[in-house]
Design a protein around this motif. Structure first.
Motif, PDB file in Angstrom:
ATOM      1  N   GLN A 169       0.838  -1.195   0.000  1.00  0.00           N
ATOM      2  CA  GLN A 169       0.000   0.000   0.000  1.00  0.00           C
ATOM      3  C   GLN A 169       0.880   1.255   0.000  1.00  0.00           C
ATOM      4  O   GLN A 169       0.572   2.227  -0.689  1.00  0.00           O
ATOM      5  CB  GLN A 169      -0.928   0.000   1.222  1.00  0.00           C
ATOM      6  CG  GLN A 169      -2.093   0.971   1.052  1.00  0.00           C
ATOM      7  CD  GLN A 169      -2.880   1.162   2.327  1.00  0.00           C
ATOM      8  OE1 GLN A 169      -2.323   1.336   3.416  1.00  0.00           O
ATOM      9  NE2 GLN A 169      -4.202   1.133   2.205  1.00  0.00           N
ATOM     10  N   HIS A 216      -0.381   1.341  -3.991  1.00  0.00           N
ATOM     11  CA  HIS A 216      -1.351   0.416  -4.576  1.00  0.00           C
ATOM     12  C   HIS A 216      -2.522   0.144  -3.643  1.00  0.00           C
ATOM     13  O   HIS A 216      -2.433   0.358  -2.431  1.00  0.00           O
ATOM     14  CB  HIS A 216      -0.665  -0.907  -4.927  1.00  0.00           C
ATOM     15  CG  HIS A 216       0.499  -0.743  -5.844  1.00  0.00           C
ATOM     16  ND1 HIS A 216       0.381  -0.179  -7.096  1.00  0.00           N
ATOM     17  CD2 HIS A 216       1.815  -1.020  -5.671  1.00  0.00           C
ATOM     18  CE1 HIS A 216       1.570  -0.147  -7.671  1.00  0.00           C
ATOM     19  NE2 HIS A 216       2.460  -0.643  -6.835  1.00  0.00           N
ATOM     20  N   GLN A 217      -3.617  -0.329  -4.230  1.00  0.00           N
ATOM     21  CA  GLN A 217      -4.726  -0.843  -3.432  1.00  0.00           C
ATOM     22  C   GLN A 217      -4.498  -2.331  -3.204  1.00  0.00           C
ATOM     23  O   GLN A 217      -3.994  -3.027  -4.088  1.00  0.00           O
ATOM     24  CB  GLN A 217      -6.041  -0.638  -4.177  1.00  0.00           C
ATOM     25  CG  GLN A 217      -6.458   0.822  -4.253  1.00  0.00           C
ATOM     26  CD  GLN A 217      -7.839   0.967  -4.855  1.00  0.00           C
ATOM     27  OE1 GLN A 217      -8.124   0.380  -5.902  1.00  0.00           O
ATOM     28  NE2 GLN A 217      -8.691   1.748  -4.218  1.00  0.00           N
ATOM     29  N   VAL A 218      -4.885  -2.806  -2.014  1.00  0.00           N
ATOM     30  CA  VAL A 218      -4.571  -4.193  -1.679  1.00  0.00           C
ATOM     31  C   VAL A 218      -5.782  -4.935  -1.100  1.00  0.00           C
ATOM     32  O   VAL A 218      -6.414  -4.474  -0.150  1.00  0.00           O
ATOM     33  CB  VAL A 218      -3.428  -4.268  -0.624  1.00  0.00           C
ATOM     34  CG1 VAL A 218      -3.065  -5.727  -0.355  1.00  0.00           C
ATOM     35  CG2 VAL A 218      -2.217  -3.482  -1.077  1.00  0.00           C
ATOM     36  N   LYS A 248      -2.244   1.346   9.934  1.00  0.00           N
ATOM     37  CA  LYS A 248      -2.966   1.344   8.655  1.00  0.00           C
ATOM     38  C   LYS A 248      -4.407   0.951   8.878  1.00  0.00           C
ATOM     39  O   LYS A 248      -4.735   0.249   9.837  1.00  0.00           O
ATOM     40  CB  LYS A 248      -2.333   0.318   7.723  1.00  0.00           C
ATOM     41  CG  LYS A 248      -0.897   0.589   7.407  1.00  0.00           C
ATOM     42  CD  LYS A 248      -0.790   0.937   5.960  1.00  0.00           C
ATOM     43  CE  LYS A 248       0.566   1.538   5.650  1.00  0.00           C
ATOM     44  NZ  LYS A 248       0.455   2.533   4.604  1.00  0.00           N
ATOM     45  N   ILE A 307      -6.939  -1.601   3.691  1.00  0.00           N
ATOM     46  CA  ILE A 307      -6.449  -2.876   3.179  1.00  0.00           C
ATOM     47  C   ILE A 307      -7.572  -3.855   3.505  1.00  0.00           C
ATOM     48  O   ILE A 307      -8.016  -3.941   4.651  1.00  0.00           O
ATOM     49  CB  ILE A 307      -5.142  -3.287   3.872  1.00  0.00           C
ATOM     50  CG1 ILE A 307      -4.019  -2.328   3.437  1.00  0.00           C
ATOM     51  CG2 ILE A 307      -4.792  -4.744   3.535  1.00  0.00           C
ATOM     52  CD1 ILE A 307      -2.702  -2.539   4.168  1.00  0.00           C
TER      53      ILE A 307
END
Ligand code: ASP
Ligand code: MG
Length: 417
Positions: free
Chosen positions: A30, A34-36, A90, A130
């Protein structure tokens, strides 16, 4: 920004420390922008332990309750992993299979996915989470909990990647990728950089346990880019895709073996139309998968034939055949174990004659008889006595130029399924 689906198997989340390692790994992704979506299996041997517990109470527990039981393993994993990710500062949200939108057929223990409506997953992603999804589970339209069969978390990951149009689906495991053969048998097995869906399907079905065959089928059907890589290092892994062009001149990409083989022979069967249909129709009705079939010994009006089934199906298959003795008279039915099936797989075979002949030659030089043979466009399989399996696999690996100078790295403890 890309959308990643990252799947971690049971051994990758086997204890708290490993869970934290996975949390860091997905957080890192992340942080790269990026998206995870993370898919996880049950921790370590949890699924086996749950099954053992049920079996202590009943030799044949109801399949509905087994699904109820087994899905708890994955639920523990998603909650703990989300907690570990939170601890890193996060945002993370966990979802069960049904919360993630997995609708399945009404079959317990091996349900197929009908449809995925991942709206909650997409929403949570948009909010910067996430997203952590439980592997191998879904729900029927009647609200019953189902599972996809052992090893089914791979399928969850691939299906979710397809449903969310993810850029890539990474399967993290405890080996560096897909190998040219079992590194426990051949020390200088080669890690493949890429492999086609079709080759992977053959290898997966042949018992290379790294990827679940249904997941590969799903990936092929939906053209999901799959990467198999280690959760213990950052090595590149193996890309599974449609048009994997293997290294120049590579005809055979991998060698697989299967020890789960029994041969059944039926001797002196009437040679009239419909006999094979009757025998194999009855086996199919009994849900017994038949692999290689060979007909031989055709004298006058009698024929012999033999076929292979999984060892675990042997007794059942014999029963089915005995039950046919009125309709399909035969002189004798026998069965044999201690056999193995060795297969060479490679998309390059299509355009190279003589590949099978070379295989037979290599096996004969080991002083081993070939009992049965079957071929497809990209595979040749030989059934042989199991005694010299390791020598045969090693000799084939060398003959097809697959040996590397490096010793294969095999990571942590063996991955579960
Ligand atoms: N936990 C399930 C199993 O052990 C599903 C999976 O790991 O893929 O089979
Ligand atoms: Mg697995």
């Amino acid at each position: 920004m890309a959308l990643y689906v990252m799947k971690f198997g049971g051994s990758s989340v086997g204890d708290t420390e490993r869970m934290q390692r996975v949390a860091r790994r997905v957080a890192e992704k992340q942080d790269e922008g990026h998206q995870v979506i993370v898919v996880v299996s049950a921790m370590g041997d949890t699924t086996d332990d749950l099954i053992d517990q049920a079996k202590l109470l009943s030799p044949e527990p109801p399949t509905r309750e087994m699904d109820m039981l087994m899905t708890t393993g994955e639920q523990i994993s998603i909650a703990l992993l989300s907690i570990a990710i939170h601890q890193l500062g996060k945002k993370a949200t966990s979802f069960t299979g049904w919360q993630a939108g997995f609708r399945t057929e009404a079959v317990h223990g091996k349900a197929r996915i009908i449809d995925i409506q991942p709206s909650r997953v997409l929403e949570a992603l948009k909010e910067g989470n996430i997203v952590v999804v439980a592997g191998f589970q879904g729900m029927t339209d009647d609200g019953e909990i189902t599972t996809f069969g052992r090893g089914g978390s791979d399928t969850t990951a691939v299906a979710l990647a397809a449903a969310t149009s993810a850029d890539v689906c990474e399967i993290y495991t405890d080996v560096d990728g897909i190998y040219s053969t079992d590194p426990r048998i051949v020390k200088n097995a080669r890690k493949l950089n890429e492999i086609s869906y079709d080759e992977m399907l053959e290898l997966a079905n042949l018992g290379a346990a790294v990827l679940h065959p249904r997941a590969v089928e799903y990936a092929k059907h939906n053209q999901v880019r799959l990467v198999v890589r280690s959760s213990f290092n950052h090595n590149e892994g193996t890309v599974v895709k449609e048009d994997a062009h293997m290294e120049q001149g590579v005809v055979v990409s991998g060698i697989a073996y299967d020890k789960n083989v029994a041969r059944i022979s039926i001797v002196g069967v009437e040679h009239v139309p419909g006999v094979l249909a009757k025998v194999f129709g009855s086996l199919a009705e009994a849900k017994i998968d038949v692999d290689i079939i060979v007909q031989s010994g055709d004298q006058e009006d009698k024929a012999d034939f033999s076929f292979t089934v999984a060892l675990s199906d042997r007794e059942n298959a014999l029963k089915v055949i005995e039950g046919l003795s009125e309709e399909v008279p035969f002189r004798e039915v026998t069965s044999e174990d201690g056999l193995v099936k060795v297969s060479i797989v490679g998309a390059g075979m299509v355009s190279h004659p003589g590949v099978a002949a070379q295989m037979f030659d290599v096996i004969s030089k080991q002083g081993v008889n070939i009992e049965m043979v079957s071929t497809s466009e990209i595979k040749v399989s030989c059934v042989i006595a199991g005694g010299k399996l390791n020598e045969v696999v090693q000799a084939l690996h060398t003959a097809y130029g697959l040996d590397t100078d490096n010793q294969a790295f095999v990571g942590g403890p063996k991955d579960r399924r």
